[in-house]
Enzyme design. Structure first.
Site, PDB file in Angstrom:
ATOM      1  CG  HIS C  76      45.660  38.359  47.519  1.00  0.00           C
ATOM      2  ND1 HIS C  76      44.602  39.117  47.943  1.00  0.00           N
ATOM      3  CD2 HIS C  76      45.981  38.850  46.288  1.00  0.00           C
ATOM      4  CE1 HIS C  76      44.302  40.022  47.015  1.00  0.00           C
ATOM      5  NE2 HIS C  76      45.124  39.885  45.991  1.00  0.00           N
ATOM      6  CG  ASP C 105      14.779  26.579  42.648  1.00  0.00           C
ATOM      7  OD1 ASP C 105      15.987  26.714  42.387  1.00  0.00           O
ATOM      8  OD2 ASP C 105      14.325  26.585  43.806  1.00  0.00           O
ATOM      9  CD1 TRP C 141      47.858  33.288  40.535  1.00  0.00           C
ATOM     10  CD2 TRP C 141      46.133  31.959  40.033  1.00  0.00           C
ATOM     11  NE1 TRP C 141      47.414  33.614  39.275  1.00  0.00           N
ATOM     12  CE2 TRP C 141      46.357  32.818  38.942  1.00  0.00           C
ATOM     13  CE3 TRP C 141      45.093  31.031  39.952  1.00  0.00           C
ATOM     14  CZ2 TRP C 141      45.581  32.773  37.775  1.00  0.00           C
ATOM     15  CZ3 TRP C 141      44.329  30.995  38.782  1.00  0.00           C
ATOM     16  CH2 TRP C 141      44.578  31.854  37.713  1.00  0.00           C
ATOM     17  CB  SER C 168      32.211  23.689  44.259  1.00  0.00           C
ATOM     18  OG  SER C 168      31.439  24.850  44.281  1.00  0.00           O
ATOM     19  CB  SER C 169      33.650  25.585  39.508  1.00  0.00           C
ATOM     20  OG  SER C 169      34.243  26.383  40.459  1.00  0.00           O
ATOM     21  CG  HIS C 252      43.572  33.270  28.295  1.00  0.00           C
ATOM     22  ND1 HIS C 252      44.248  34.331  28.830  1.00  0.00           N
ATOM     23  CD2 HIS C 252      42.673  33.796  27.448  1.00  0.00           C
ATOM     24  CE1 HIS C 252      43.789  35.449  28.314  1.00  0.00           C
ATOM     25  NE2 HIS C 252      42.829  35.156  27.467  1.00  0.00           N
ATOM     26  CD  GLU C 254      39.102  30.643  36.759  1.00  0.00           C
ATOM     27  OE1 GLU C 254      38.454  29.664  36.338  1.00  0.00           O
ATOM     28  OE2 GLU C 254      38.776  31.293  37.771  1.00  0.00           O
ATOM     29  CE1 TYR C 256      38.681  37.422  27.698  1.00  0.00           C
ATOM     30  CE2 TYR C 256      40.118  35.519  27.574  1.00  0.00           C
ATOM     31  CZ  TYR C 256      39.872  36.847  27.309  1.00  0.00           C
ATOM     32  OH  TYR C 256      40.803  37.601  26.682  1.00  0.00           O
ATOM     33  CB  SER C 267      25.110  43.950  28.792  1.00  0.00           C
ATOM     34  OG  SER C 267      26.430  43.881  28.339  1.00  0.00           O
ATOM     35  CG  HIS C 301      48.459  35.422  25.982  1.00  0.00           C
ATOM     36  ND1 HIS C 301      47.265  35.645  25.362  1.00  0.00           N
ATOM     37  CD2 HIS C 301      48.171  35.359  27.295  1.00  0.00           C
ATOM     38  CE1 HIS C 301      46.310  35.709  26.269  1.00  0.00           C
ATOM     39  NE2 HIS C 301      46.836  35.534  27.436  1.00  0.00           N
ATOM     40  CG  HIS C 302      48.801  33.599  30.528  1.00  0.00           C
ATOM     41  ND1 HIS C 302      48.375  34.565  31.389  1.00  0.00           N
ATOM     42  CD2 HIS C 302      47.748  33.301  29.748  1.00  0.00           C
ATOM     43  CE1 HIS C 302      47.101  34.844  31.154  1.00  0.00           C
ATOM     44  NE2 HIS C 302      46.699  34.087  30.154  1.00  0.00           N
ATOM     45  CB  THR C 327      37.466  43.042  24.148  1.00  0.00           C
ATOM     46  OG1 THR C 327      37.827  41.659  24.161  1.00  0.00           O
ATOM     47  CG2 THR C 327      37.292  43.511  25.564  1.00  0.00           C
ATOM     48  CE  LYS C 330      30.991  40.788  25.244  1.00  0.00           C
ATOM     49  NZ  LYS C 330      29.585  40.926  25.604  1.00  0.00           N
ATOM     50  NE  ARG C 449      52.951  38.359  39.050  1.00  0.00           N
ATOM     51  CZ  ARG C 449      52.054  37.537  38.491  1.00  0.00           C
ATOM     52  NH1 ARG C 449      52.198  37.150  37.231  1.00  0.00           N
ATOM     53  NH2 ARG C 449      51.024  37.098  39.174  1.00  0.00           N
TER      54      ARG C 449
END
Lengths: 387, 219, 534
Positions: C76, C105, C141, C168-169, C252, C254, C256, C267, C301-302, C327, C330, C449
């Protein structure tokens, strides 16, 4: 739009959002009792962590109310349908400086108590008692380093039977479903307990919320943690790092006893150790094995294989007439000791004593109509264990 | 369009195409560089750990005659922890679980291991120190770690670690735990037992080889 | 390539399905492919979420085996992150960036085609692991070793799929950067670009910087498993925690990568419906750059609970807390944009407002998670699950919905059904909160979790969350219906579409012709998007 008007609406919005926040967060008792909030726990550090959590939460709630009130004031007043005409401004250095500086100040206010609490939590020096915790797939092992006591702790049999897919046992009828173990970790209150935490196979994480922290158990590495529990009681927790299919089924039960009770528990454990050793060494009669076996079977096996040995199709095979219980002894020993991959059958070699396994084997081979006549001695199991 | 050479549009496109190629080349190089950086994090991490004590392995290793240190009156508690991975059928224990040591004074930590299986096994120990910061002040001169240890069936071996704690140890560290974990070195064990078997197999006995092979791999 | 992209007839599309879609090098068609693919993945990942919520509906294991549950949580997450959210943003980038900067293009059209067509193969491989012996990867994941190395036969297929996604990315990111740097119409200076283009430029640099690092980590997992290296194997002197450092060095940024383009979309939308220029355009750009920079120095921090030295914990705590400053800027800027505007509340605006409120709630729980001592309690509980779903679902996904409604008339030439769109918003916003808000309480009360079953004390909130989950899932079928109807027909959209819309994309007709800006447009303040007053 007039100034007073804006102020009035702003206040009304603030009030409305405060009421909503109150309704969601405070009124149901979530934030006021420990029902659905972080537990205050039973140690000074868990209380410090709880206080910190509440401080930050309230800071966030207040900021949130103000920010959302401003937003909804604007949504209410500055809408085209009310005839609002768009202003043209695109920036305001003053406003931008204010809303950069104020958050910095708030962060400093938050950082100070956080750092102080953190330093306290990480002070692992001078423990009175050291317990080594090792995570296994899927159980815990506790070694009382200075006491020569060592045991495994895994999910209690009744929970283990009820948690199987399709077991049809109502979990609410099981005491402390998924939060109960066969052997509890026991500590005295008022003493600084140092924990050395590691793992055998994959990463686990040892977590009892009442103590206020969790600590990962990493294979090949030792981590430290400590606690000093203030109140006698039983505190429950779970493994907190995904460790495979049994991750949800390796709880932790910590019992904090008074110093005298703890001392008594130590004596009891040590004598039990002597008894276990004696049990393994002596030769048992068939009557003894059958009697003990029936008791062990009832506690450990009947949950799945049923008291009458008929099992529960399709997950739990019947013991009566089973090719394993009537076939080769060594294969039978192997399955009971090491479990059976891909099925619900767990490994018992580390949770049961040699005598208990021997008795249960003897019982299943000579009950429910099985008539192998085999007599399996604890010494046989011990030999299998070391071979 | 016949007049392509002077058409500003076409010229613009050609310039863009060149710029795009250049950007592509540079960005591919950056990507490859970052792929390398992923691997470089391994040695970088080792260095980082050595400097900060991260992971509890910032231990210095010096030759016995290279020791230059002074002693300090301060004493701390050293704890010794031994773990055997469940894949290894050995007993492995610290002789003393705790000891008071004087900073700067050379001490010996004794571990013993016994191979309780019925075949030769090669084990491999890793260690770390808790709290991790303390590993920076832990100096060992002799150790069995990270080297292969062969124990024949039933063999017992003493494994000493000679070390001292630098007197520069920060005051707030009052006890240090030295922890060893023994793992089975599966490939080395397999190779050893196969080599041993080859010698026997001068009198060929294929059955015997199969059984032993299976058992060795069964871990 | 040249013959297609330099086609002179404006609406001359390639004939036949194969030529039009499979060999497409047109940014709009590839954008559509990305978006359709992402939507499909959103439902595949969503179906897995439904299985998870169904199993968690009541205590006790009713439906699946624990190992299958773990496969569901793992796949998932992989599908949603790499299959739904990221490709959807790339789809937006493909469609909108050339239109927004006046380019004919994307810079590298053929690479654009490859980078899309890798995805279906990668995901077919990833999803097929569910049917392999031993099942799909079940270690989360985050792929932490040693657990992930216990995966069955599917291990190498899953790892290979992740490599393909990474490639691809990276190709997509290179294309975005080259397009933005080289293809802007004359006069479209960097500080005149719409904020969506800015956030994507920064996102693309993040992608280039971290996707290869993930590829490195995955390669090390592969060699540890098959070639006896010991990068992460303690038995060989490696360190399982090293993987976590490398993974989160990728992971991390990722996070963002999945939220910065969302900031960009929001925006664009808020100024349009507030009929007022974006407040603090320049500070928005700087805030985005500083968030991107900070994302590289906060990764640990993870993993506060892995056992770090005190100094490292304090550093990572303080650095993480700092992210809340840009943040916050914003969020304040968005509110200041609305302030004294002349607002209307069409569906895109509703989703954007929902984003601002709910993303901010996710931001608050993020700030709480940064506090190390409290994180020792929050870590790996449902509090974290609630946090990142607020940021990713009511954040990224809401922004994607908002953006879809916003630009759908430009893509299809028709207005969508506004009444249904509003229903979709209100049902989504109610149920998503029923789904995720109770998870905060579950986490605080001590529910870890990634567990397939739980103690009955957690029953009520899990049931509530599951009900919210099923309802939220069903509501999303409305989205498909609305988009489908809009593609098929409806009220004809004008070029301008929205009264307050500004920017180059609104100067071309709706639907946008197959080829646009073959001749670079003239850029002046009247066509420059919101707030760029240079």
């Amino acid at each position: 739009m007039k100034k007073e008007n804006t102020l009035l609406v702003g206040l009304a919005m603030t009030a409305a959002i405060t009421v909503v926040t109150y309704a969601i967060l405070v009124a149901p008792g979530f934030l006021t009792d420990s029902g659905m909030n972080m537990t205050e726990g039973v140690t000074n550090s868990s209380k410090a962590v709880y206080d910190l959590h509440m401080i930050i939460l309230w800071i966030c709630i207040v900021i949130g109310i103000l920010v959302f009130a401003a937003m909804f004031t604007s949504i209410f007043l500055h809408r085209k349908s009310r005839g609002a005409v768009a202003a043209k401004f695109t920036h305001s250095t003053k406003a931008e400086i204010i809303w950069t500086t104020i958050p910095i100040l708030i962060l400093v206010v938050m950082a100070v108590p956080s750092t102080i609490t953190l330093i306290e939590l990480e002070d692992n020096s001078n423990p009175d008692i050291i317990i080594k915790i090792t995570g296994y797939q899927w159980k815990w092992k506790y070694d009382y380093i200075d006491e020569d006591i060592s045991f495994y702790s895994s999910l209690k049999a009744d929970s283990n039977a009820a948690r199987l897919t399709g077991a049809n046992i109502d979990p609410t009828t099981v005491d402390n479903y998924l939060l109960d173990v066969d052997n509890r970790i026991v500590i005295p209150i008022g003493k600084k307990i140092g924990f050395l935490i590691t793992a055998d196979d994959v990463i686990h994480s040892w977590w009892v919320p009442a103590l206020g922290w969790k600590q990962d158990a990493v294979p090949g590495f030792i981590n430290q943690a400590w606690t000093r529990v203030n109140e006698v009681g039983v505190y429950r927790g779970q493994c907190a790092e995904l460790c495979g299919r049994g991750h949800g089924f390796m709880p932790i039960v910590l019992e904090a006893k008074s110093e005298e009770d703890y001392a008594a528990w130590l004596v009891e454990q040590k004598s039990a150790l002597t008894v276990t050793q004696a049990e393994t060494q002596r030769i048992w009669s068939k009557t003894e094995l059958m009697a003990k076996g029936e008791a062990v079977y009832e506690q450990q096996c009947a949950g799945c294989h049923q008291t009458d040995g008929q099992g529960l199709a399709p997950a739990f095979p019947a013991m009566a007439g089973n090719p394993v219980t009537n076939g080769s002894i060594s294969k039978h020993i192997d399955i009971v000791m090491n479990g059976s991959e891909g099925t619900a059958m767990q490994a018992f070699s580390k949770t049961l004593t040699d005598a208990e396994i021997a008795a249960a084997l003897t019982y299943t081979r000579n009950a429910f109509g099985n008539q192998t006549g085999d007599l399996i001695q604890p010494a046989t199991i011990a030999k299998h264990n070391n071979g | 369009m016949a007049d392509q050479q002077v058409d500003p549009q076409t010229e613009r496109k050609a310039v863009q195409r060149k710029a795009n190629r250049r950007t592509l080349r540079r960005l591919i190089l950056i990507s490859i560089g970052m792929f390398g950086f992923g691997f470089a994090m391994w040695p970088l991490y080792e260095i980082f750990c050595d400097v900060t004590g991260f992971g509890g392995r910032g231990v210095q290793e010096v030759a016995a005659d290279d020791i230059q240190h002074y002693q300090d009156q301060r004493e701390i508690t050293m704890r010794f922890d031994a773990t055997v991975n469940s894949g290894l059928n050995w007993q492995f224990e610290a002789v003393d679980s705790a000891k008071t040591v004087q900073l700067g004074k050379l001490s010996v930590a004794s571990y013993t291991s016994i191979n309780i299986s019925d075949e030769p096994v090669i084990g491999h120990a890793v260690f770390n120190v808790a709290p991790p910061e303390a590993s920076l002040y832990f100096v060992k001169t002799e150790c069995f770690c990270f080297t292969e240890q062969l124990l024949l069936a039933g063999e017992k071996k003493d494994m000493p670690v000679t070390y001292y704690i630098s007197p520069d140890l920060p005051d707030d560290i009052e006890s240090i735990t030295l922890s060893y974990t023994f793992f089975k070195n599966i490939p080395a064990t397999l190779a050893y037992n196969n080599a041993a078997k080859k010698e026997i197999s001068n009198q060929p006995n294929p059955n015997n080889i199969t059984t032993n092979d299976t058992r060795a791999r069964g871990e | 390539m040249t013959t297609i992209t330099h086609e002179d007839h404006h609406d001359h599309k390639p004939q036949g399905f194969l030529n039009r879609w499979v060999f497409s090098t047109n940014h709009k068609d590839i954008g559509t492919l990305y978006l359709v693919f992402a939507l499909l993945m959103f439902f595949i990942g969503g179906a897995m979420a439904m299985i998870i919520r169904a199993e968690l509906f009541m205590p006790g294991m009713q439906l699946v085996q624990p190992e299958f549950f773990n496969q569901m949580t793992t796949v998932h997450a992989l599908v949603m992150v790499f299959g739904a959210v990221m490709p959807a943003f790339v789809g937006f980038a493909n469609w909108m960036i050339p239109l927004m900067i006046g380019a004919p293009d994307m810079a590298l059209p053929r690479m654009n085609n490859w980078s899309f067509w890798i995805l279906p193969f990668a995901f077919t491989m990833l999803v097929s692991t569910l049917f392999m012996d031993g099942g799909a990867p079940a270690g989360g994941w985050t792929l932490y070793p040693p657990l992930v190395l216990q995966t069955g036969d599917s291990f190498i297929f899953a790892m290979f799929a992740i490599h393909m996604l990474g490639i691809s990315s990276i190709m997509g990111a290179i294309n975005v950067i080259a397009t933005i740097l080289n293809m802007r119409a004359p006069g479209m200076t960097l500080l005149r670009m719409p904020l969506f283009v800015w956030t994507w430029l920064i996102t693309a640099f993040l992608l280039i910087a971290v996707m290869p690092v993930l590829a490195g980590a995955v390669t090390m997992l592969i060699t540890d498993r098959f070639f006896l290296t010991s990068f992460f194997n303690a038995a060989g002197g490696g360190d399982p925690v090293l993987f976590q450092h490398i993974f989160w060095f990728f992971g991390h940024p990722e996070v963002y990568i999945m939220i910065l383009p969302a900031f960009g979309i929001i925006s664009e939308i808020i100024p349009t419906f507030a009929r007022k220029p974006l407040f603090g355009y320049t500070s928005m750009v700087y805030a985005t750059v500083s968030i991107a920079f900070l994302s590289f120095i906060v990764w640990a921090h993870h993993m506060f609970t892995v056992g770090m030295p005190l100094g490292a914990e304090i550093y990572f705590m303080l650095a993480t807390m700092m992210i809340s400053i840009p943040t916050g800027v914003k969020v304040f800027n968005w509110i200041a944009t609305m302030w004294r505007g002349s607002m209307t509340f069409e569906t895109p605006m509703l989703f954007a407002l929902g984003f601002v409120v709910l993303f901010t709630i996710g931001g608050f729980s993020g700030l709480m998670l940064a506090i190390v001592p409290a994180d020792f309690q929050y870590h790996d509980t449902y509090f974290v699950v609630a946090h990142f779903h607020y940021v990713l679902v009511t954040g990224s996904v809401f922004a994607l919905m908002a953006g879809t409604y916003y630009w759908l008339p430009k893509w299809t030439g028709h207005m969508y059904n506004e009444r249904l769109g509003k229903w979709h918003f209100w049902l989504s916003v109610v149920f998503v909160n029923v789904l995720f808000f109770p998870q905060h309480y579950l986490g605080l009360a001590g529910m870890p979790r990634r567990i397939p079953d739980y103690s009955p004390q957690f029953a009520d909130f899990n049931m509530l969350s599951s009900i919210g989950g099923f309802a939220f899932g069903l509501t999303q079928l409305m989205f498909v219906y609305i988009v489908w109807k809009c593609a098929r027909g409806g009220e004809t959209a004008t070029a301008q579409v929205w009264e307050g819309a500004k920017g180059l994309e609104w100067t071309v007709p709706s639907p946008a012709p197959f080829h646009t800006f073959e001749t670079p447009p003239k850029i002046d303040d009247s066509v420059v998007a919101h707030g760029n007053h240079m």
